[in-house]
Write a protein that holds these residues in place. Sequence first.
Motif, PDB file in Angstrom:
ATOM      1  N   ASP A   1       1.243  -1.992  -6.305  1.00 17.47           N
ATOM      2  CA  ASP A   1       0.798  -1.074  -5.256  1.00 17.47           C
ATOM      3  C   ASP A   1      -0.715  -0.917  -5.292  1.00 17.47           C
ATOM      4  O   ASP A   1      -1.291  -0.523  -6.290  1.00 17.47           O
ATOM      5  CB  ASP A   1       1.509   0.277  -5.357  1.00 17.47           C
ATOM      6  CG  ASP A   1       1.428   0.866  -6.745  1.00 17.47           C
ATOM      7  OD1 ASP A   1       1.085   0.130  -7.675  1.00 17.47           O
ATOM      8  OD2 ASP A   1       1.681   2.070  -6.896  1.00 17.47           O
ATOM      9  N   LEU A   2      -1.337  -1.230  -4.186  1.00 18.69           N
ATOM     10  CA  LEU A   2      -2.798  -1.249  -4.100  1.00 18.69           C
ATOM     11  C   LEU A   2      -3.257  -0.474  -2.881  1.00 18.69           C
ATOM     12  O   LEU A   2      -2.508  -0.295  -1.929  1.00 18.69           O
ATOM     13  CB  LEU A   2      -3.297  -2.692  -3.967  1.00 18.69           C
ATOM     14  CG  LEU A   2      -2.940  -3.651  -5.105  1.00 18.69           C
ATOM     15  CD1 LEU A   2      -2.992  -5.093  -4.620  1.00 18.69           C
ATOM     16  CD2 LEU A   2      -3.888  -3.462  -6.261  1.00 18.69           C
TER      17      LEU A   2
ATOM     18  N   THR B  90       8.768   0.670  -3.629  1.00 20.09           N
ATOM     19  CA  THR B  90       9.492   0.609  -4.907  1.00 20.09           C
ATOM     20  C   THR B  90      10.962   0.972  -4.692  1.00 20.09           C
ATOM     21  O   THR B  90      11.834   0.449  -5.369  1.00 20.09           O
ATOM     22  CB  THR B  90       8.876   1.555  -5.962  1.00 20.09           C
ATOM     23  OG1 THR B  90       8.893   2.875  -5.463  1.00 20.09           O
ATOM     24  CG2 THR B  90       7.466   1.155  -6.315  1.00 20.09           C
ATOM     25  N   GLN B  91      11.218   1.869  -3.732  1.00 19.94           N
ATOM     26  CA  GLN B  91      12.619   2.217  -3.436  1.00 19.94           C
ATOM     27  C   GLN B  91      13.325   1.046  -2.762  1.00 19.94           C
ATOM     28  O   GLN B  91      14.500   0.779  -3.019  1.00 19.94           O
ATOM     29  CB  GLN B  91      12.680   3.459  -2.546  1.00 19.94           C
ATOM     30  CG  GLN B  91      12.179   4.723  -3.248  1.00 19.94           C
ATOM     31  CD  GLN B  91      12.022   5.877  -2.275  1.00 19.94           C
ATOM     32  OE1 GLN B  91      12.925   6.179  -1.509  1.00 19.94           O
ATOM     33  NE2 GLN B  91      10.862   6.525  -2.292  1.00 19.94           N
TER      34      GLN B  91
ATOM     35  N   LYS C 160      12.579  -2.036  -3.223  1.00 16.58           N
ATOM     36  CA  LYS C 160      12.785  -3.007  -4.319  1.00 16.58           C
ATOM     37  C   LYS C 160      14.064  -2.680  -5.091  1.00 16.58           C
ATOM     38  O   LYS C 160      14.887  -3.568  -5.359  1.00 16.58           O
ATOM     39  CB  LYS C 160      11.586  -2.960  -5.265  1.00 16.58           C
ATOM     40  CG  LYS C 160      11.817  -3.589  -6.625  1.00 16.58           C
ATOM     41  CD  LYS C 160      11.075  -2.789  -7.698  1.00 16.58           C
ATOM     42  CE  LYS C 160      11.712  -2.906  -9.051  1.00 16.58           C
ATOM     43  NZ  LYS C 160      11.456  -4.117  -9.782  1.00 16.58           N
ATOM     44  N   GLU C 161      14.213  -1.397  -5.453  1.00 14.55           N
ATOM     45  CA  GLU C 161      15.378  -1.019  -6.259  1.00 14.55           C
ATOM     46  C   GLU C 161      16.680  -1.272  -5.486  1.00 14.55           C
ATOM     47  O   GLU C 161      17.659  -1.780  -6.039  1.00 14.55           O
ATOM     48  CB  GLU C 161      15.261   0.448  -6.700  1.00 14.55           C
ATOM     49  CG  GLU C 161      14.298   0.568  -7.876  1.00 14.55           C
ATOM     50  CD  GLU C 161      13.937   1.995  -8.257  1.00 14.55           C
ATOM     51  OE1 GLU C 161      14.480   2.934  -7.648  1.00 14.55           O
ATOM     52  OE2 GLU C 161      13.101   2.149  -9.160  1.00 14.55           O
TER      53      GLU C 161
ATOM     54  N   VAL D 274       0.836  -1.197   0.000  1.00 11.11           N
ATOM     55  CA  VAL D 274       0.000   0.000   0.000  1.00 11.11           C
ATOM     56  C   VAL D 274       0.874   1.251   0.000  1.00 11.11           C
ATOM     57  O   VAL D 274       0.373   2.359   0.005  1.00 11.11           O
ATOM     58  CB  VAL D 274      -0.965   0.046   1.215  1.00 11.11           C
ATOM     59  CG1 VAL D 274      -1.973  -1.076   1.134  1.00 11.11           C
ATOM     60  CG2 VAL D 274      -0.193  -0.007   2.534  1.00 11.11           C
ATOM     61  N   SER D 275       2.176   1.052   0.044  1.00 10.82           N
ATOM     62  CA  SER D 275       3.087   2.195   0.091  1.00 10.82           C
ATOM     63  C   SER D 275       3.981   2.210  -1.138  1.00 10.82           C
ATOM     64  O   SER D 275       4.678   1.223  -1.418  1.00 10.82           O
ATOM     65  CB  SER D 275       3.951   2.134   1.358  1.00 10.82           C
ATOM     66  OG  SER D 275       4.941   3.119   1.287  1.00 10.82           O
ATOM     67  N   THR D 276       3.996   3.343  -1.816  1.00 13.27           N
ATOM     68  CA  THR D 276       4.858   3.454  -3.006  1.00 13.27           C
ATOM     69  C   THR D 276       6.337   3.440  -2.614  1.00 13.27           C
ATOM     70  O   THR D 276       7.189   3.222  -3.461  1.00 13.27           O
ATOM     71  CB  THR D 276       4.571   4.763  -3.773  1.00 13.27           C
ATOM     72  OG1 THR D 276       4.611   5.841  -2.844  1.00 13.27           O
ATOM     73  CG2 THR D 276       3.228   4.717  -4.466  1.00 13.27           C
TER      74      THR D 276
ATOM     75  N   ILE E  31       6.564  -5.099  -7.974  1.00 14.22           N
ATOM     76  CA  ILE E  31       5.758  -4.390  -6.979  1.00 14.22           C
ATOM     77  C   ILE E  31       4.363  -4.157  -7.532  1.00 14.22           C
ATOM     78  O   ILE E  31       4.205  -3.670  -8.648  1.00 14.22           O
ATOM     79  CB  ILE E  31       6.400  -3.020  -6.643  1.00 14.22           C
ATOM     80  CG1 ILE E  31       7.774  -3.202  -5.988  1.00 14.22           C
ATOM     81  CG2 ILE E  31       5.475  -2.158  -5.796  1.00 14.22           C
ATOM     82  CD1 ILE E  31       7.743  -3.685  -4.567  1.00 14.22           C
TER      83      ILE E  31
ATOM     84  N   VAL F 159      12.183  -8.227  -8.219  1.00 13.74           N
ATOM     85  CA  VAL F 159      10.981  -8.002  -7.420  1.00 13.74           C
ATOM     86  C   VAL F 159       9.966  -7.267  -8.272  1.00 13.74           C
ATOM     87  O   VAL F 159      10.305  -6.298  -8.959  1.00 13.74           O
ATOM     88  CB  VAL F 159      11.299  -7.146  -6.165  1.00 13.74           C
ATOM     89  CG1 VAL F 159      10.042  -6.913  -5.343  1.00 13.74           C
ATOM     90  CG2 VAL F 159      12.369  -7.806  -5.327  1.00 13.74           C
TER      91      VAL F 159
END
Lengths: 383, 468
Positions: A87-88, A68-69, A71-72, A63-65, A85, A83
Motif C-alpha cells: 500500500d503506497l 487488503t480485504q 486480498k483476504e 493506494v487503498s487499504t 499487498i 496475494v
Amino acid sequence: MKRMITKFISVSLAAAMMLVPAACGRTTEEDVWLEKAGLDKEETAEELYEKALQENVLVVYTVSTRATQTKEAFEAVYPGLCVEIKDLRSPDLVDALEENYRSGHSDCDVVICNDNSGEFKERIADTGIAVPYLPSDIAAKMKDPESNTMGSFTYEAEMLFYNSEKYAECPIENIWELTDEKYKDRIYMPNPLHSFSTYAFCGGLLGEEDKLAEAYRDLYGCAPETGDASVSAFFWKSVSENIIFTNSSDEVLEALGSGSADFGFMVSSKLRFINLGYDIAPVYRLKPFSGCRTSYSAMIVRNSENINSAKLFIRFLYGESDGSGEGYKPFSTGGTWSARTDIPDGNDVPLDDIDLFVPDQDVLIKNREYLENFWTGVLESKA
Amino acid sequence: MNRKICKLLTIVLVISLMYVPGCGMKPQPDILHVAIPFSEKIQDIDTNYYINYLEEKTGLDIVVSFVKIESCDEYLEVLLDSRSEIDIVLFGGSFVPSDGVLEEYVARGDIYLPDGEFKYVSEGWDTPAGAGTVLWISKEWLVKLGMPIPETTEEFEAVLEAFKTGDPNGNGIHDEIPLAGSLDEYDLDPVEFLLGSFAVNDPYHSRMTVDGKCMATCNAYREGIEYCNELFDKGLIYDGLSECSYAQLCEMVNRPVPVVGAFTSSSIGKVIYGGNPEVMARYVHVPPLKGPDGTAAAMLPENKTKIGAVILSRSEKKEEAQLLLDTMMTEEASLIARFGEPGVDWDYSDGKDISIYMIPSTIITRNYIRDVVQNKNLNGVGPMAVPEKYIFGVTWNGVNSDSEYVDARAQMAYLDFFVQAGDGLPERNEELSEYLDGYMIMFVTGEKDITDDGVWKKYVSDAERIIK
C-alpha cells in the motif's frame, strides 16, 4: 445487441492497448508480452484459476487499504493463490511503477490507484506501463464503458466534511466562508502535492473559475479583488491561511474525530468511519462545490509474469460477472458510488445530488508546472 | 661463485621482502572486535553500508561477531568470564542489559567508561516522549459487529464481550482472545493501560506521583483493578496473561486468521511483524478510555537513557574503540544509523513536505529500511545521537502500513491525555515496583481477592512500609 456492443467495446479496448506499445516505442519483447497476455480473450474465472495455480505470488500496488480485504476474500475463494499487498501513496506508487519499468523489474502485477490528477493517466496509462483489463461480461455491466479507458471500478469524491459533534448541521453554505479568520487552524487538508485526489480538487478549480467567482459575488455582493492572481489562486491563498496540511486523509479524519478540526477535506470513502463512531458529516450542499468527483482504477502492469492471477484478481475486484462477488464489497461502503449498473451505490445520497465537479484532467496536465509551483509556494509560506 | 650465490640470495631476499605485508606497503588497519546481536534484518555485515562507512571514517578494521544468545545479561556474563577478544559490545532491540547490570560490571572494573560516564547512548531510534502504551483494537471486528470505537471503560467491556461471543473472525470457533497481553514489559500489559482510566498510572516510576503519593494504594486504583479483575473473570482478558511472553503475544497477533481483538503496545511495529500490511490494517489506535468518573490518563513513557555500546576494560584498543564509538555518535553517522544511505534512502528536506508529526519536514525518506531486511545500517543497534529536529521532522514514505507513521498518529491522539509531566518524578524503587507489580497480577487474576478489605489493607500497609 447490447452484448455485442459491449463485446465490441471490450475488443476495441484490447485492440487499442495493442497499439499503445508502438506509440511508446516498446520493445518487441513487450509486444510479445501483450500478445501473450491475451487481454481480449474470453476466459471464465474457473479457467483463469486453473492457470493461475501455476503462477507465482500476485503483487498488488494499491493506494487503498481496503484492497487488503479484497486480498483476504480472494485467497479464501481461490485456495492456493497468494496475494501480496503493497500500500503506497499515489505519487509514490506512480514513481515506483515507473522505476520498476525503467529497471526492468516486474515487481508489481496489478495496480489500484486514484486516477484523477492526470499524473496516473499521463505517466502510467498513456505510456502503457499499466493496461486496462475489462472482460466483456463485466464491461456489459459498467455504467460508462466507452469512457472507462483506465479501468475505473468505483467512484468517490474529494470533499468537505465537518465535525458533527460540534455542529448539529453544516455551519457554512458557501465555500468562501472557509476563508473566515474564525476557522484559523481549524481546517485540515492533505498536502495536495502528495495526494492525487486533493491535487485534483485544488488544481481542478482552475477550470471552474467562473463558478468560484460567482459564489464569491453571492456571498460578498462584489467581484473578488484578486490582483494578478486567478480566482482559484486567490481562493486557495486565502483559505490556506486557515488550513493545517496533513500527509493523508487519515490524519484529517482523526483531527475531525478528536475535535481538533472543524472542517476537513478528505476522500469520501472515510465516511465509512462514521460506523466506528467518528463524529464526521459530509457537506453535500455547498456553493459552488463541496469537492470533486474522483475514481479508482485497477489495471494490469505491463510485463506481469502472473497474468492469469492478475486477470482473476481484477475480475474478483470488479465483483465478478454478476456483481455479487466478495472482492468489490470492501469498496462498496459509505462515500463510494458504484461504477456498475448492477451494484447499488455504497452511499445513500447519489452523486448527482452532491455539489461536485469533475476535474478536467487535460487542465491538470497542462498546468502541472504552474500548480506545483503554486502549491510549493503555499506550503513554504506555512513552514 | 660465492659472490654469485650472495647476489642471488640478496635478490631473493629483496623480492621476498616486497611480499611481506606491511613492508613498504600501506599499514594494516587496527582490528576492532565488535559484538553485535544477531539480526535477520541485516543482510551481509561485510558489505553493510554503515560498517563500511565507519571503517572508512576511522581507518579501523571492524570485525563483527554476531551474538546469538538472546539474553544480553547472559551474554555479558559469558563474555566477561571468557577470554574472548571482543573490544566493544553493541546493544539494541531486545538485546539490552537489565537495569543495574552495567553499573555492576563498571564497579567490578570489567567495563571501561571514558570520562567516567555512559556516553555512548542510543537516542533517536525510538520515538522519544510518546505515550508509554497505546491501545490497538481490531477495526475489522468492530465493523463486522457494527460497534463504534469505545470511548469509555463501559463501552470497552461491551466491545470485548462482543469480540468473545460474536465470532468476529468468522471461523465458527470461539477462539477469539478479546484483549491479549504479556507481562514481559509494562506497555504490553493491557492492565497498565486500563488503570489510566481510574487513576494516574506510572509503573516506570513505581506508580508514584510528583508529590510522592503512591497511586497504587488509592481507592481509585483499587477500582481500576476490580474492573480488570472483572474482565479477567469473564474471559475478556487473555487467561494466559501471566505466562504469555512477548514473542508469544506477537505470534498470536500476527496469525493469518485473526484471533486477537485488542492489545497494547508503545509501538504497533513492536508487535506486528514488518512487511505485514494486512495485519497492520486490522488495527487502529484508541485514545485513553474514560473511566466511571471521566478519568482518562495516558501512561508516561519509560524515557530511560538507553545505552548503545560499552568498551570492555580488558580491551587493548580502548583508544581505537573510543574513536569508533565517537564517530558513531556524530550527526552524520547517526543519520545513517537511523535512516540509511544519504541520497539513496533519505535526503534532507527543503521543508515543503509535512512530517509525520505534521510539522515542516527535515528528512525525506526515499526507502523505508526500518525493521525490514536491508544492508544499510544495523537496524537500531549501537549508539547514535539523532538530533530531535530530524526525529520529529521525518516525512511519511507514503506507505499506509508504515509503523512509524501509524505510531505518530497514535502518539498525537494521546497528547491531550497526559495528566502529569515526566519531570520531577521520584526515582524508581525496585523493591516497591516488584511488590506492586506482583500484587497487581494476583489481584487481576483473582489469586488475591481485590474485593476483600482485609487483603487490600494488608497490601496497602506493606506497600507503605516499603515506601518509608
